[in-house]
Design a protein around this motif. Sequence first.
Motif, PDB file in Angstrom:
ATOM      1  N   MET A   1       0.835  -1.183   0.000  1.00 30.56           N
ATOM      2  CA  MET A   1       0.000   0.000   0.000  1.00 30.56           C
ATOM      3  C   MET A   1       0.879   1.246   0.000  1.00 30.56           C
ATOM      4  N   ASN A   2       0.495   2.208  -0.810  1.00 26.90           N
ATOM      5  CA  ASN A   2       1.268   3.449  -0.901  1.00 26.90           C
ATOM      6  C   ASN A   2       0.969   4.374   0.276  1.00 26.90           C
ATOM      7  N   LYS A   3       2.013   5.014   0.743  1.00 29.22           N
ATOM      8  CA  LYS A   3       1.897   6.046   1.774  1.00 29.22           C
ATOM      9  C   LYS A   3       2.519   7.297   1.162  1.00 29.22           C
ATOM     10  N   ILE A   4       1.690   8.301   0.870  1.00 29.42           N
ATOM     11  CA  ILE A   4       2.117   9.442   0.057  1.00 29.42           C
ATOM     12  C   ILE A   4       2.185  10.718   0.884  1.00 29.42           C
ATOM     13  N   LEU A   5       3.310  11.409   0.740  1.00 29.06           N
ATOM     14  CA  LEU A   5       3.455  12.750   1.301  1.00 29.06           C
ATOM     15  C   LEU A   5       3.332  13.736   0.154  1.00 29.06           C
ATOM     16  N   CYS A  40      12.426  31.153   2.254  1.00 25.32           N
ATOM     17  CA  CYS A  40      12.874  31.949   1.100  1.00 25.32           C
ATOM     18  C   CYS A  40      13.675  31.147   0.085  1.00 25.32           C
ATOM     19  N   TYR A  41      14.085  29.921   0.412  1.00 24.92           N
ATOM     20  CA  TYR A  41      14.885  29.109  -0.514  1.00 24.92           C
ATOM     21  C   TYR A  41      14.132  27.832  -0.876  1.00 24.92           C
ATOM     22  N   ILE A  42      13.657  27.768  -2.109  1.00 23.19           N
ATOM     23  CA  ILE A  42      12.874  26.606  -2.555  1.00 23.19           C
ATOM     24  C   ILE A  42      13.690  25.320  -2.456  1.00 23.19           C
ATOM     25  N   HIS A  43      14.974  25.365  -2.846  1.00 22.54           N
ATOM     26  CA  HIS A  43      15.779  24.139  -2.786  1.00 22.54           C
ATOM     27  C   HIS A  43      15.893  23.618  -1.345  1.00 22.54           C
ATOM     28  N   LYS A  44      15.989  24.516  -0.399  1.00 17.95           N
ATOM     29  CA  LYS A  44      16.038  24.110   1.015  1.00 17.95           C
ATOM     30  C   LYS A  44      14.689  23.547   1.452  1.00 17.95           C
ATOM     31  N   ASN A  45      13.601  24.164   1.021  1.00 20.19           N
ATOM     32  CA  ASN A  45      12.266  23.661   1.336  1.00 20.19           C
ATOM     33  C   ASN A  45      12.074  22.251   0.788  1.00 20.19           C
ATOM     34  N   ARG A  46      12.513  22.026  -0.455  1.00 17.45           N
ATOM     35  CA  ARG A  46      12.407  20.685  -1.060  1.00 17.45           C
ATOM     36  C   ARG A  46      13.222  19.671  -0.248  1.00 17.45           C
ATOM     37  N   GLU A  47      14.410  20.074   0.136  1.00 15.52           N
ATOM     38  CA  GLU A  47      15.293  19.200   0.912  1.00 15.52           C
ATOM     39  C   GLU A  47      14.613  18.770   2.222  1.00 15.52           C
ATOM     40  N   GLU A  48      14.015  19.724   2.926  1.00 15.87           N
ATOM     41  CA  GLU A  48      13.366  19.423   4.202  1.00 15.87           C
ATOM     42  C   GLU A  48      12.116  18.568   4.019  1.00 15.87           C
ATOM     43  N   ILE A  49      11.372  18.813   2.961  1.00 17.26           N
ATOM     44  CA  ILE A  49      10.199  17.985   2.674  1.00 17.26           C
ATOM     45  C   ILE A  49      10.634  16.555   2.360  1.00 17.26           C
ATOM     46  N   ALA A  50      11.682  16.407   1.549  1.00 16.76           N
ATOM     47  CA  ALA A  50      12.180  15.067   1.203  1.00 16.76           C
ATOM     48  C   ALA A  50      12.658  14.333   2.455  1.00 16.76           C
ATOM     49  N   GLU A  52      11.559  14.728   5.465  1.00 20.00           N
ATOM     50  CA  GLU A  52      10.354  14.336   6.200  1.00 20.00           C
ATOM     51  C   GLU A  52       9.721  13.098   5.563  1.00 20.00           C
ATOM     52  N   ALA A  53       9.739  13.009   4.241  1.00 18.41           N
ATOM     53  CA  ALA A  53       9.188  11.833   3.554  1.00 18.41           C
ATOM     54  C   ALA A  53       9.969  10.572   3.944  1.00 18.41           C
ATOM     55  N   VAL A  54      11.282  10.691   4.009  1.00 21.50           N
ATOM     56  CA  VAL A  54      12.120   9.551   4.402  1.00 21.50           C
ATOM     57  C   VAL A  54      11.882   9.212   5.870  1.00 21.50           C
ATOM     58  N   ASN A  55      11.958  10.215   6.734  1.00 19.87           N
ATOM     59  CA  ASN A  55      11.795   9.984   8.179  1.00 19.87           C
ATOM     60  C   ASN A  55      10.412   9.444   8.528  1.00 19.87           C
ATOM     61  N   HIS A  60       6.146   7.366  -1.170  1.00 28.83           N
ATOM     62  CA  HIS A  60       6.270   8.328  -2.265  1.00 28.83           C
ATOM     63  C   HIS A  60       6.220   9.756  -1.735  1.00 28.83           C
ATOM     64  N   LEU A  61       6.954  10.608  -2.414  1.00 29.29           N
ATOM     65  CA  LEU A  61       6.855  12.051  -2.215  1.00 29.29           C
ATOM     66  C   LEU A  61       6.286  12.629  -3.503  1.00 29.29           C
ATOM     67  N   PHE A  62       5.197  13.365  -3.380  1.00 32.53           N
ATOM     68  CA  PHE A  62       4.588  14.003  -4.540  1.00 32.53           C
ATOM     69  C   PHE A  62       4.744  15.509  -4.371  1.00 32.53           C
ATOM     70  N   PHE A  63       5.696  16.081  -5.129  1.00 32.40           N
ATOM     71  CA  PHE A  63       5.893  17.522  -5.097  1.00 32.40           C
ATOM     72  C   PHE A  63       4.848  18.202  -5.969  1.00 32.40           C
ATOM     73  N   VAL A  64       4.215  19.221  -5.415  1.00 35.27           N
ATOM     74  CA  VAL A  64       3.310  20.084  -6.161  1.00 35.27           C
ATOM     75  C   VAL A  64       3.711  21.507  -5.806  1.00 35.27           C
ATOM     76  N   ASP A  65       4.139  22.264  -6.795  1.00 38.01           N
ATOM     77  CA  ASP A  65       4.530  23.641  -6.518  1.00 38.01           C
ATOM     78  C   ASP A  65       3.315  24.492  -6.194  1.00 38.01           C
ATOM     79  N   SER A  66       3.558  25.609  -5.536  1.00 37.63           N
ATOM     80  CA  SER A  66       2.487  26.461  -5.018  1.00 37.63           C
ATOM     81  C   SER A  66       1.732  27.223  -6.102  1.00 37.63           C
ATOM     82  N   ASP A  67       2.115  27.005  -7.368  1.00 33.91           N
ATOM     83  CA  ASP A  67       1.454  27.681  -8.487  1.00 33.91           C
ATOM     84  C   ASP A  67       1.046  26.692  -9.586  1.00 33.91           C
TER      85      ASP A  67
END
Length: 188
Positions: A1-5, A40-50, A52-55, A60-67
């Motif tokens: 079963m998939n567990k999606i962030l 203020c740094y998207i690359h840092k935000n992506r890093e922290e989200i990723a 959290e997905a691992v931890n 799966h991590l599904f990135f959706v940008d804010s626009d």
Amino acid sequence: MNKILLGIPCTDYVRAKTLATAVSLVKHDPSITVLIKQGCYIHKNREEIAQEAVNGGFTHLFFVDSDMCFGYQVLDRLLSRDADIVGGVYKYRREEKEYVLRLFGEGGQPILAKEIPEGLFKCFGIGAGCLLIKTSVFKKIPKPWFPLEIDQVPLGEDLAFCKKAQDYGFTIWADSTVEVLHIGEYLY
């Protein structure tokens, strides 16, 4: 079963249509967890989200940008591809009809995509505005996962991630069968 962030990195705010997209995804699958990371740094935000997905033990991590906006069926389609890394194809927010996508050029070098193949296809890199990644990918690639450049070549965090993933044996897939819109003055 998939567990999606569902990870939404942003610098300031999330567009209403993007929020509607997130709500439709969660209504369709209430087990989806949503994480909005602002900074203020998207690359840092992506890093922290990723991280959290691992931890968090997500599959799966599904990135959706804010626009971005699309129907919940997009995630179902991307999941059905069973790829380590697969994204929905969308255009830049500008008048030229260019895609946030790089195909393979001569010698494997990235080239800007003005026209794209139909269906599912391999590519050099794809924008992370609608990108599904199995979290096992992050366990095989050293940090930083989202650098701004590779070998002193500025690529942006999404294309740099794709290049790094390729260097570690992963294939980057793009799916042009899904409709993904980039929100700006118009829907691109």
